[in-house]
Scaffold this motif. Structure first.
Motif, mmCIF file in Angstrom:
data_model
loop_
_atom_site.group_PDB
_atom_site.id
_atom_site.type_symbol
_atom_site.label_atom_id
_atom_site.label_comp_id
_atom_site.label_asym_id
_atom_site.label_seq_id
_atom_site.Cartn_x
_atom_site.Cartn_y
_atom_site.Cartn_z
ATOM 1 N N ARG A 244 2.255 23.109 -20.153
ATOM 2 C CA ARG A 244 0.911 22.930 -20.706
ATOM 3 C C ARG A 244 -0.107 23.796 -19.953
ATOM 4 N NH1 ARG A 244 -0.663 16.813 -20.795
ATOM 5 N NH2 ARG A 244 -2.516 17.735 -21.812
ATOM 6 N N PHE A 245 0.090 23.903 -18.658
ATOM 7 C CA PHE A 245 -0.790 24.688 -17.784
ATOM 8 C C PHE A 245 -0.832 26.146 -18.225
ATOM 9 C CE2 PHE A 245 -1.192 27.143 -13.740
ATOM 10 C CZ PHE A 245 -2.371 26.623 -13.241
ATOM 11 N N PHE A 246 0.341 26.732 -18.464
ATOM 12 C CA PHE A 246 0.412 28.145 -18.845
ATOM 13 C C PHE A 246 0.046 28.383 -20.307
ATOM 14 C CE2 PHE A 246 3.435 28.597 -15.141
ATOM 15 C CZ PHE A 246 2.612 29.450 -14.427
ATOM 16 N N ASN A 247 0.152 27.348 -21.127
ATOM 17 C CA ASN A 247 -0.109 27.517 -22.562
ATOM 18 C C ASN A 247 -1.409 26.872 -23.014
ATOM 19 O OD1 ASN A 247 2.426 28.888 -23.559
ATOM 20 N ND2 ASN A 247 3.355 27.104 -22.600
ATOM 21 N N ALA A 248 -2.249 26.482 -22.069
ATOM 22 C CA ALA A 248 -3.514 25.851 -22.420
ATOM 23 C C ALA A 248 -4.380 26.808 -23.228
ATOM 24 C CB ALA A 248 -4.248 25.408 -21.158
ATOM 25 N N GLU A 249 -4.905 26.318 -24.350
ATOM 26 C CA GLU A 249 -5.739 27.152 -25.218
ATOM 27 C C GLU A 249 -7.183 27.184 -24.744
ATOM 28 O OE1 GLU A 249 -5.258 25.886 -29.226
ATOM 29 O OE2 GLU A 249 -3.126 26.411 -29.313
ATOM 30 N N GLU A 250 -7.571 26.179 -23.966
ATOM 31 C CA GLU A 250 -8.920 26.134 -23.425
ATOM 32 C C GLU A 250 -8.855 26.068 -21.906
ATOM 33 O OE1 GLU A 250 -11.016 22.868 -25.093
ATOM 34 O OE2 GLU A 250 -10.981 23.640 -27.149
ATOM 35 N N GLY A 251 -9.841 26.619 -21.263
ATOM 36 C CA GLY A 251 -9.888 26.598 -19.809
ATOM 37 C C GLY A 251 -11.312 26.456 -19.337
ATOM 38 N N PRO A 252 -11.495 26.324 -18.051
ATOM 39 C CA PRO A 252 -10.493 26.303 -16.980
ATOM 40 C C PRO A 252 -9.565 25.085 -17.074
ATOM 41 C CG PRO A 252 -12.720 26.651 -16.110
ATOM 42 C CD PRO A 252 -12.862 26.213 -17.512
ATOM 43 N N VAL A 253 -8.415 25.199 -16.408
ATOM 44 C CA VAL A 253 -7.438 24.119 -16.397
ATOM 45 C C VAL A 253 -6.961 23.906 -14.970
ATOM 46 C CG1 VAL A 253 -5.563 25.736 -16.926
ATOM 47 C CG2 VAL A 253 -5.258 23.298 -17.393
ATOM 48 N N LEU A 254 -6.685 22.645 -14.619
ATOM 49 C CA LEU A 254 -6.191 22.301 -13.284
ATOM 50 C C LEU A 254 -4.977 21.395 -13.403
ATOM 51 C CD1 LEU A 254 -8.188 21.336 -10.124
ATOM 52 C CD2 LEU A 254 -6.388 19.795 -10.915
ATOM 53 N N LEU A 255 -3.916 21.749 -12.698
ATOM 54 C CA LEU A 255 -2.723 20.913 -12.591
ATOM 55 C C LEU A 255 -2.626 20.405 -11.162
ATOM 56 C CD1 LEU A 255 -0.009 19.680 -13.460
ATOM 57 C CD2 LEU A 255 1.049 21.922 -13.075
ATOM 58 N N GLU A 256 -2.716 19.086 -10.994
ATOM 59 C CA GLU A 256 -2.637 18.477 -9.666
ATOM 60 C C GLU A 256 -1.221 17.947 -9.444
ATOM 61 O OE1 GLU A 256 -5.392 15.608 -6.834
ATOM 62 O OE2 GLU A 256 -5.532 15.382 -9.021
ATOM 63 N N VAL A 257 -0.533 18.514 -8.462
ATOM 64 C CA VAL A 257 0.850 18.139 -8.152
ATOM 65 C C VAL A 257 0.840 17.228 -6.929
ATOM 66 C CG1 VAL A 257 3.151 18.972 -7.578
ATOM 67 C CG2 VAL A 257 1.681 20.319 -9.097
ATOM 68 N N PHE A 258 1.245 15.966 -7.121
ATOM 69 C CA PHE A 258 1.247 14.985 -6.041
ATOM 70 C C PHE A 258 2.624 14.962 -5.360
ATOM 71 C CE2 PHE A 258 -2.074 13.532 -8.914
ATOM 72 C CZ PHE A 258 -3.093 13.191 -8.037
ATOM 73 N N THR A 259 2.640 15.132 -4.045
ATOM 74 C CA THR A 259 3.872 15.047 -3.259
ATOM 75 C C THR A 259 3.580 14.239 -1.998
ATOM 76 O OG1 THR A 259 3.368 17.086 -2.044
ATOM 77 C CG2 THR A 259 4.665 17.321 -4.072
#
Length: 553
Positions: free
Chosen positions: A522-537
């Motif tokens: 979804r991050f790479f194919n988002a049609e609208e931006g800006p976009v943020l992907l938060e990865v929890f580890t």
């Protein structure tokens, strides 16, 4: 119409004559005559940013986009001090930043007047030049004002570039904009010196007499690396060339430097006897420690300012010159020289390390997140520029990236990483997508980068959130302190979701491998931006994954 303040008009006129086209402007009343002029000037595009600290890095990012000087204008008082981190970063990265501060009249400094501090020299020693303009009352003072501005602009562009500070005292009234035209100011052109080719050829000839020649390339902007690409490839045939992704603009897997050094350990046969170091900082601590134990007969530093940056502690020569010029001369001198066994020896260990790296599948962690991010970029043929945060993030990027990495490696601080990426994205919004990969402390410390009316849709942020400074879990011995998590690693439970909602940014999250894969799609194919992907580890899994990774070599 322009301000009636003569020093402001002289400054504006000379900025235009110097070809300055971008200015980041911050709010304030004392600097309003300067901001008004910059906005009124048809040759300069202005970008309003409220937070001065963020604005400084925003301007720094813009200098990276087109390698041209960018102005940042702030008001008087502590506003100027907020630009200090960006000034220091620009100083050590040789970025052309023109910092303009409005000031109170000299007679009111230290008289308990509002927003009044000692501003002249406030950013030293982390600027190439500081000047305070007079408020001219006669021709001689106008000449002096002109000369000071010329000196500052030239210093900004000299020897690869650097930040300068122009302080502008302005008396009241501030808000008279009745001057029809800017003055026709005298521009003083600086012609830089060139290196002594014959002398550098002689140094290069001596360099290739070594049995174990090595060239280390520190951080350089991609334009410089690109111009020197042919020379670098020629040199790889006769010398070991070590370059991280901060100095490699070619699309190929990153060199497994730390992995190879983990295999070599303290084997002296891999240490060079002749060493050439060009460029800025390198990330790898292992490489620095390894080379500091080398006994080099010849250890050459190339620095545009002629500074003796003796990183490896055994310098014998300093060449003042541009990297592209020196690399070109060394490449010419290398023609006809036979390939050294030393080169094959290093190539062999790099090849083995690369094969091991490709087989490793880490546990769910930041290591896996960055690996998956770059793997998916390749598979989807995603084109864009990469901005990494410091500390753990850039070290992971250096493992998995196959393209150039931007990072604030001049000072190596965590502040300003996001703002720098935002500035670059705004400057390139019609040309490049920008991907910013950074840790949680870097992000939350610099969240005002998103409080920015210039924010552009070509920005995507991969936020690695392990609830604190994860690198502190990787430092041997620090775990013995009971205060590591709370006071040193800044443990937290903060998420970026609310920040994204506030600034109309598309928010995605991942807590496991399945969510990471779907989130990146979804991050790479988002049609609208800006976009943020938060990865929890978890910091424990992150530390263990990295430990397992290096134990594989």
């Amino acid at each position: 119409m322009y301000s009636t303040k003569e020093n402001v008009n002289i400054l504006t006129s000379l900025l235009v004559k110097a070809g300055i086209t971008k200015a980041v402007v911050c709010p304030g009343s004392r600097n309003s005559p300067i901001v008004h002029n910059l906005c009124a000037c048809p040759d300069i595009e202005c970008y309003p940013v409220t937070d001065e600290r963020s604005a400084g890095f925003f301007a720094l990012g813009m200098t990276l986009a087109d390698n041209e000087p960018v102005v940042i204008c702030v008001t008087s008082g502590s506003a100027l001090l907020n630009v200090a981190p960006a000034a220091a970063e620009a100083y050590y990265q040789n970025r052309p930043l023109i910092i303009i501060s409005a000031d109170r009249p000299a007679q009111w400094i230290e008289q308990k007047d509002g927003q009044t501090i000692q501003q002249h020299g406030a950013l030293e020693p982390n600027v190439r030049k500081s000047v305070t303009l007079p408020e001219p009352n006669n021709d001689e003072e106008r000449w002096y004002c002109n000369r000071l501005v010329n000196e500052a602009i030239n210093a900004c562009m000299l020897n690869g570039g650097g930040p300068v500070h122009i302080n502008v005292p302005i008396t009241e009234p501030l808000f008279d904009y009745s001057t029809a035209n800017l003055p026709d100011e005298r521009r003083i052109t600086l012609h830089q010196a060139v290196i002594n080719d014959a002398e550098v050829y002689e140094i290069a000839s001596n360099f290739f007499c070594g049995e174990k020649p090595m060239i280390v390339l520190g951080q350089m902007i991609p334009e410089v690396v690109g111009d020197a690409l042919e020379a670098i490839e020629a040199l790889k045939k006769v010398a070991v060339v070590i370059q991280e992704k901060l100095a490699d603009d070619d699309i190929r897997p990153s060199l497994p430097i730390d992995e190879a050094l983990n295999t070599i350990e303290d084997d002296d046969s891999y240490r060079p006897d002749h060493l050439l170091y060009i460029g800025g900082c390198i990330v790898s601590k292992r490489l620095k420690h390894f080379l500091r134990k080398s006994k080099c007969k010849c250890s050459i530093i190339v620095d545009e300012h002629g500074n003796c940056c003796d990183t490896f502690m055994h310098a014998t020569d300093v060449i003042q010159g541009a990297p592209t010029d020196v690399l070109g001369i060394f490449a010419n001198e290398a023609e006809g020289i036979e390939r050294k066994e030393f080169v094959d020896k290093w190539d062999s260990v790099f090849t083995k390390a690369m094969a091991i790296r490709e087989k490793i599948t880490p546990r769910y962690s930041q290591l896996l997140a960055v690996k998956t991010f770059h793997k998916m970029m390749r598979e989807l043929d995603i084109d864009g520029e990469l901005f990494y945060g410091n500390s753990s993030s850039v070290r992971l990027g250096n493992i998995f990236s196959d393209q150039y990495i931007y990072v604030n490696r001049g000072v190596n601080g965590i502040e300003g990483s996001l703002s720098t990426a935002v500035g670059y994205a705004v400057a390139q919004q019609e040309e490049e997508d920008v991907y910013c990969i950074l840790g949680d402390l870097s992000f939350f410390y610099d969240q005002n980068a998103l409080w920015n009316e210039n924010l552009s849709p070509n920005l995507s942020i991969l936020l690695l959130n392990n609830g604190g400074g994860g690198i502190f879990h990787q430092l041997p011995g620090l775990g013995r302190s009971p205060y590591r998590d709370t006071a040193i690693a800044a443990q937290h439970t903060t998420s970026a979701e609310g920040i994204c909602q506030s600034h109309d940014i598309v928010y995605l999250s991942a807590h496991n491998m399945e969510e990471l894969t779907k989130g990146l799609e979804r991050f790479f194919n988002a049609e609208e931006g800006p976009v943020l992907l938060e990865v929890f580890t978890s910091p424990e899994d992150d530390a263990q994954a990295l430990q397992d990774y290096y134990q594989s070599f």
